[in-house]
Write an enzyme that holds these catalytic residues in place. Structure first.
Site, PDB file in Angstrom:
ATOM      1  N   GLU A 168     -22.739 -10.337   0.544  1.00 40.98           N
ATOM      2  CA  GLU A 168     -21.798 -10.915   1.530  1.00 40.98           C
ATOM      3  C   GLU A 168     -22.502 -11.768   2.590  1.00 40.98           C
ATOM      4  O   GLU A 168     -22.324 -11.569   3.789  1.00 40.98           O
ATOM      5  CB  GLU A 168     -20.954  -9.801   2.171  1.00 40.98           C
ATOM      6  CG  GLU A 168     -20.189  -9.005   1.120  1.00 40.98           C
ATOM      7  CD  GLU A 168     -19.427  -7.804   1.674  1.00 40.98           C
ATOM      8  OE1 GLU A 168     -19.370  -7.634   2.903  1.00 40.98           O
ATOM      9  OE2 GLU A 168     -18.897  -7.024   0.862  1.00 40.98           O
ATOM     10  N   ASN A 209     -24.094 -11.216  -4.294  1.00 40.48           N
ATOM     11  CA  ASN A 209     -22.826 -10.535  -4.547  1.00 40.48           C
ATOM     12  C   ASN A 209     -21.880 -10.765  -3.368  1.00 40.48           C
ATOM     13  O   ASN A 209     -22.303 -10.688  -2.209  1.00 40.48           O
ATOM     14  CB  ASN A 209     -23.143  -9.028  -4.684  1.00 40.48           C
ATOM     15  CG  ASN A 209     -21.986  -8.186  -5.155  1.00 40.48           C
ATOM     16  OD1 ASN A 209     -21.395  -8.467  -6.198  1.00 40.48           O
ATOM     17  ND2 ASN A 209     -21.667  -7.134  -4.407  1.00 40.48           N
ATOM     18  N   HIS A 245     -12.254  -7.716  -5.148  1.00 40.05           N
ATOM     19  CA  HIS A 245     -11.311  -6.838  -4.443  1.00 40.05           C
ATOM     20  C   HIS A 245     -10.028  -7.645  -4.276  1.00 40.05           C
ATOM     21  O   HIS A 245      -9.856  -8.390  -3.313  1.00 40.05           O
ATOM     22  CB  HIS A 245     -11.875  -6.434  -3.072  1.00 40.05           C
ATOM     23  CG  HIS A 245     -13.058  -5.528  -3.171  1.00 40.05           C
ATOM     24  ND1 HIS A 245     -12.966  -4.256  -3.700  1.00 40.05           N
ATOM     25  CD2 HIS A 245     -14.355  -5.709  -2.831  1.00 40.05           C
ATOM     26  CE1 HIS A 245     -14.165  -3.680  -3.669  1.00 40.05           C
ATOM     27  NE2 HIS A 245     -15.025  -4.546  -3.150  1.00 40.05           N
ATOM     28  N   GLU A 274     -17.019  -5.075  -8.337  1.00 38.69           N
ATOM     29  CA  GLU A 274     -16.327  -4.074  -7.497  1.00 38.69           C
ATOM     30  C   GLU A 274     -14.820  -4.166  -7.684  1.00 38.69           C
ATOM     31  O   GLU A 274     -14.043  -4.080  -6.720  1.00 38.69           O
ATOM     32  CB  GLU A 274     -16.680  -4.289  -6.018  1.00 38.69           C
ATOM     33  CG  GLU A 274     -18.169  -4.278  -5.723  1.00 38.69           C
ATOM     34  CD  GLU A 274     -18.522  -4.378  -4.244  1.00 38.69           C
ATOM     35  OE1 GLU A 274     -17.625  -4.232  -3.389  1.00 38.69           O
ATOM     36  OE2 GLU A 274     -19.704  -4.613  -3.952  1.00 38.69           O
ATOM     37  N   ASP A 276     -11.005  -3.983  -7.914  1.00 33.01           N
ATOM     38  CA  ASP A 276      -9.795  -3.195  -7.684  1.00 33.01           C
ATOM     39  C   ASP A 276      -8.671  -4.157  -7.322  1.00 33.01           C
ATOM     40  O   ASP A 276      -8.920  -5.299  -6.925  1.00 33.01           O
ATOM     41  CB  ASP A 276      -9.963  -2.063  -6.647  1.00 33.01           C
ATOM     42  CG  ASP A 276     -10.651  -2.445  -5.355  1.00 33.01           C
ATOM     43  OD1 ASP A 276     -10.551  -3.626  -4.943  1.00 33.01           O
ATOM     44  OD2 ASP A 276     -11.288  -1.573  -4.734  1.00 33.01           O
TER      45      ASP A 276
HETATM   46  O1  G3I Z   1     -21.216   9.176   6.299  1.00 34.11           O
HETATM   47  C1  G3I Z   1     -20.139   9.291   7.253  1.00 34.11           C
HETATM   48  C2  G3I Z   1     -19.784  10.733   7.459  1.00 34.11           C
HETATM   49  O2  G3I Z   1     -20.879  11.408   8.038  1.00 34.11           O
HETATM   50  C3  G3I Z   1     -18.544  10.814   8.359  1.00 34.11           C
HETATM   51  O3  G3I Z   1     -18.129  12.139   8.472  1.00 34.11           O
HETATM   52  C4  G3I Z   1     -17.405   9.988   7.783  1.00 34.11           C
HETATM   53  C5  G3I Z   1     -16.196   9.964   8.706  1.00 34.11           C
HETATM   54  O4  G3I Z   1     -15.436   8.793   8.539  1.00 34.11           O
HETATM   55  O5  G3I Z   1     -17.849   8.654   7.602  1.00 34.11           O
HETATM   56  C6  G3I Z   1     -18.935   8.552   6.705  1.00 34.11           C
HETATM   57  O6  G3I Z   1     -19.274   7.190   6.556  1.00 34.11           O
HETATM   58  C7  G3I Z   1     -18.373   6.416   5.768  1.00 34.11           C
HETATM   59  C8  G3I Z   1     -19.172   5.850   4.593  1.00 34.11           C
HETATM   60  O7  G3I Z   1     -18.349   4.970   3.838  1.00 34.11           O
HETATM   61  C9  G3I Z   1     -19.689   6.948   3.654  1.00 34.11           C
HETATM   62  O8  G3I Z   1     -18.629   7.677   3.138  1.00 34.11           O
HETATM   63  C10 G3I Z   1     -17.843   5.285   6.618  1.00 34.11           C
HETATM   64  O9  G3I Z   1     -16.997   5.810   7.629  1.00 34.11           O
HETATM   65  C11 G3I Z   1     -17.056   4.310   5.761  1.00 34.11           C
HETATM   66  O10 G3I Z   1     -16.699   3.176   6.539  1.00 34.11           O
HETATM   67  C12 G3I Z   1     -17.902   3.857   4.595  1.00 34.11           C
HETATM   68  O11 G3I Z   1     -17.083   3.014   3.785  1.00 34.11           O
HETATM   69  C13 G3I Z   1     -17.768   2.303   2.769  1.00 34.11           C
HETATM   70  C14 G3I Z   1     -17.675   0.801   3.050  1.00 34.11           C
HETATM   71  O12 G3I Z   1     -18.279   0.094   1.977  1.00 34.11           O
HETATM   72  C15 G3I Z   1     -18.337   0.391   4.347  1.00 34.11           C
HETATM   73  O13 G3I Z   1     -18.055  -0.955   4.598  1.00 34.11           O
HETATM   74  C16 G3I Z   1     -17.072   2.614   1.462  1.00 34.11           C
HETATM   75  O14 G3I Z   1     -17.241   3.989   1.138  1.00 34.11           O
HETATM   76  C17 G3I Z   1     -17.658   1.744   0.355  1.00 34.11           C
HETATM   77  O15 G3I Z   1     -16.893   1.915  -0.821  1.00 34.11           O
HETATM   78  C18 G3I Z   1     -17.584   0.276   0.791  1.00 34.11           C
HETATM   79  O16 G3I Z   1     -18.106  -0.516  -0.225  1.00 34.11           O
HETATM   80  C19 G3I Z   1     -18.115  -1.929   0.004  1.00 34.11           C
HETATM   81  C20 G3I Z   1     -19.301  -2.492  -0.743  1.00 34.11           C
HETATM   82  O17 G3I Z   1     -20.484  -1.839  -0.359  1.00 34.11           O
HETATM   83  C21 G3I Z   1     -19.426  -3.992  -0.524  1.00 34.11           C
HETATM   84  N1  G3I Z   1     -18.186  -4.669  -0.829  1.00 34.11           N
HETATM   85  C22 G3I Z   1     -16.997  -4.134  -0.208  1.00 34.11           C
HETATM   86  C23 G3I Z   1     -16.857  -2.647  -0.483  1.00 34.11           C
HETATM   87  C24 G3I Z   1     -15.576  -2.088   0.085  1.00 34.11           C
HETATM   88  O18 G3I Z   1     -15.579  -2.150   1.478  1.00 34.11           O
END
Ligand code: G3I
Length: 363
Positions: A168, A209, A245, A274, A276
């Site tokens: 990105e 990507n 996405h 990715e 969906d």
């Molecule tokens: O690790 C913490 C945890 O300790 C806490 O309790 C919890 C409470 O909300 O949050 C946890 O962190 C989360 C993390 O994922 C791990 O689960 C974050 O809040 C959450 O924002 C984060 O989201 C990820 C996101 O990227 C961040 O932008 C998604 O799981 C993940 O699927 C997503 O993936 C991205 C790709 O890397 C790049 N392209 C877009 C895609 C979708 O956003």
């Protein structure tokens, strides 16, 4: 002329019929005289018959959901850690590396014969606070970035087949995203990152990507120009990842097949990384039918281009999806529902893959 809605309905009906026909008995567990049963052809089996893989991302906590993890291991041929290999997870303190989360997914993948896409070495999001809160000279940041990339790529050498080296890095209008690396190092950080990754593992496939690059437009044009220049400068780059996405309310990307083809024509692999297809909730039959059609269109677009090497879903079931928390009121984006039951999208993907597989094998 058929309306788009009628075309969608007609296409869904054809998919259902063609899936049943093309998969034939293979889709139905068949009892044999000796009691042995044929395993149903999975999405990855069908993709493999076309020389491609079919994968799904997984986040570490999801591995504790046994039913989910089992289906991931049996249906798919590739996986991508949803978070486990990102910078905040792998270098939580400067120079202190923690590969626990990524290693857990690599071990799971190995046990289930899945290959692994590495995601991601460099991104503006999910950076550790020591990095974002610090003030760095260009030399310091270059050395931090080089060390991060070198250490992580070496750790996963031979364990991942591809890396999203930079994720990105462009804005929607095709200008560079002003992330911490761009602001301090200028656009040359991208070529440097690719070179460092290549030096650490000369065999791994190196990708850029992004999202909203599936169709023709300013953002995909910017990647096209950048990659053309990187190639001209002999910078190691092997592939372009289109996250895909998609959202029903925004329309299908324009000329996705032609766009994949133009990147392939630069001498690159292309991967759908990715995928969906979200919708405004509640889901209904019309939306699920349109969603199925879009999944088939993406699959067909990839299958039409020899160098489109594979498709990865960003999670495969509505039980575990990033969407509802980021886009409240939207979701139902994946081919399996919350109960791990297949949705129309599953049949649409399987139908598209089966059609290509049968023409590839001459059956
Ligand atoms: O690790 C913490 C945890 O300790 C806490 O309790 C919890 C409470 O909300 O949050 C946890 O962190 C989360 C993390 O994922 C791990 O689960 C974050 O809040 C959450 O924002 C984060 O989201 C990820 C996101 O990227 C961040 O932008 C998604 O799981 C993940 O699927 C997503 O993936 C991205 C790709 O890397 C790049 N392209 C877009 C895609 C979708 O956003």
């Amino acid at each position: 002329m058929r309306t788009p809605a009628r075309r969608t309905r007609a296409r869904a009906a054809v998919f259902a019929a063609s899936t049943a026909l093309l998969l034939g008995l293979a889709a139905v567990p068949a009892a044999h005289a000796d009691g042995a049963r044929h395993r149903a052809a999975t999405l990855d089996d069908l993709a493999q018959r076309t020389g491609r893989y079919f994968g799904s991302a997984v986040d570490n906590p999801e591995l504790d959901d046994t039913a989910y993890a089992d289906l991931l291991g049996s249906e798919f041929g590739a996986t991508t850690p949803g978070n486990g290999m990102k910078w905040y997870a792998t270098e939580p303190r400067r120079g202190v590396f923690d590969f626990t989360a990524g290693d857990e997914i690599v071990a799971y993948a190995k046990a289930h014969h899945l290959k692994v896409r590495g995601h991601t070495l460099l991104w503006h999001s999910q950076l550790p606070s020591w990095l974002t809160d610090g003030t760095w000279t260009a030399d310091e940041l270059r050395s931090i970035l080089k060390n991060h990339i070198t250490t992580e790529v070496k750790h996963y050498k031979g364990k991942v087949f591809a890396w999203d080296v930079a994720n990105e890095i462009m804005n929607e209008d095709g200008t560079y995203r002003e992330n911490i690396f761009y602001k301090t190092l200028g656009p040359g950080y991208i070529a440097d990152a690719l070179r460092w990754a290549h030096a650490a593992d000369p065999k791994v496939k190196l990708y850029l990507n992004d999202y909203n690059v599936e169709g023709l437009g300013a953002k995909s044009d910017a990647y096209y120009a950048l990659i053309k220049q990187l190639k001209a400068d002999r910078v190691p780059i092997d592939g372009f990842g289109m996250q895909a996405h998609l959202a029903l309310q925004y329309g299908f990307p324009s000329d996705m097949r032609g766009n994949i083809q133009r990147f392939a024509d630069l001498g690159l692999d292309v991967a759908i990384t990715e995928l969906d297809v979200r919708m405004i909730l509640p889901a209904d039959t019309a939306k699920l039918t349109q969603q199925a059609d879009w999944y088939a269109q993406v699959t067909d677009a990839c299958l039409a281009v020899r160098r489109c090497v594979g498709i990865t879903l960003w999670g495969y079931s509505d039980r575990h999806s990033w969407i509802p928390s980021v886009f409240p009121g939207q979701g139902a984006a994946l081919p399996w529902d919350e109960n791990l039951q297949r949705k129309p999208a599953y049949d649409a993907i399987a139908g598209a893959l089966a059609a290509a597989a049968s023409s590839a094998t001459g059956h």
